[in-house]
Scaffold this active site. Structure first.
Site, PDB file in Angstrom:
ATOM      1  CD  GLU A  16      -2.847  -1.206   2.373  1.00 29.71           C
ATOM      2  OE1 GLU A  16      -4.019  -1.590   2.256  1.00 29.71           O
ATOM      3  OE2 GLU A  16      -2.322  -0.927   3.477  1.00 29.71           O
ATOM      4  CG  ASP A 206     -11.932  -7.812  -0.239  1.00 31.09           C
ATOM      5  OD1 ASP A 206     -12.923  -7.907   0.504  1.00 31.09           O
ATOM      6  OD2 ASP A 206     -10.895  -7.200   0.081  1.00 31.09           O
TER       7      ASP A 206
END
Length: 238
Positions: A16, A206
């Site tokens: 990230e 997701d």
């Protein structure tokens, strides 16, 4: 003088923050509480970037340390999240954050009600912690211009990886959440208590349902790169 104060950027996982660090003109590193704080500039803006590790306590330690050591004018939490009624690859800019796992209901308080000490006396009680309006609006504008699938909404935080359709629906019905993750709400609390503006930018990796364990590894890197590209472009305007 104000614009010389850095913008703080926090991500939980290496994936990230890696693209941001690659794009950063780094001038130094410092270590506090086992965390590495990378100091430099990104898109011409002074910044400090740190990987906090997964979960609310790690995120809070990182955010508080960053505020005490660097006095950032804005703290941005970036990364991936599970989507609540959204598509993989969409972006969510937090209008506010909640902590869905903070439960004092046996004491008569609403679910998610936080106790926040900013002054002497009784604590302030809040469920939603509002993001900085100007920063959130700018990030949303940039996201919509670049990617199209970008939304403003509630980001729900808890110390659990949500991979259940019923829990996903519950988060929507209870908090109006558009995304669920494990750090944003605690960073928001630290910033709120320190009166430091914050923003949360999350890419949906997701669907926070039964398919999450399969989807997550496949889409995390792509979605993290998306937030990094957006933030690199937007940082000079913040």
């Amino acid at each position: 003088m104000e614009n010389k104060r850095p913008i703080g950027i926090i991500g939980a996982m290496g994936v990230e923050v890696r693209a941001l660090l690659d794009a950063m003109e780094e001038t130094g590193q410092e270590r506090f509480a086992g965390l590495v704080f990378h100091v430099g500039s990104l898109s011409g803006a002074p910044c400090v970037i740190a990987q906090c590790g997964e979960g609310k306590v790690n995120a809070a330690v990182c955010a508080q340390t960053m505020i005490l050591q660097y006095a950032p004018r804005l703290v941005i939490n970036v990364g991936v999240a599970g989507g609540v009624g959204l598509n993989i690859g969409d972006l969510v800019v937090a209008s506010a954050c909640v902590q869905h796992d903070f439960d004092a209901t046996p004491m008569g308080y609403p679910l998610g009600n936080l106790f926040l000490y900013r002054d002497e006396g009784e604590p302030e009680q809040r469920i939603e912690l509002p993001a900085d309006g100007a920063a959130a609006a700018l990030l949303l504008e940039e996201a919509q211009a670049i990617y199209g699938g970008a939304y403003s909404g509630i980001v729900a935080t808890g110390d659990q990886f949500v991979a259940d359709k019923a829990k996903n629906q519950w988060l929507h019905e209870t908090f109006g959440a558009k995304a669920v993750e494990m750090e944003g709400g605690s960073i928001a609390q630290v910033c709120y208590m320190n009166r430091t503006p914050f923003a949360v930018l999350r890419a949906i990796s997701d669907n926070a349902d039964g398919g999450s364990p399969v989807d997550f590894p496949a889409f995390t890197q792509e979605c993290a790169a998306k937030t990094a590209r957006l933030l690199t472009q937007a940082l000079g305007r913040l």
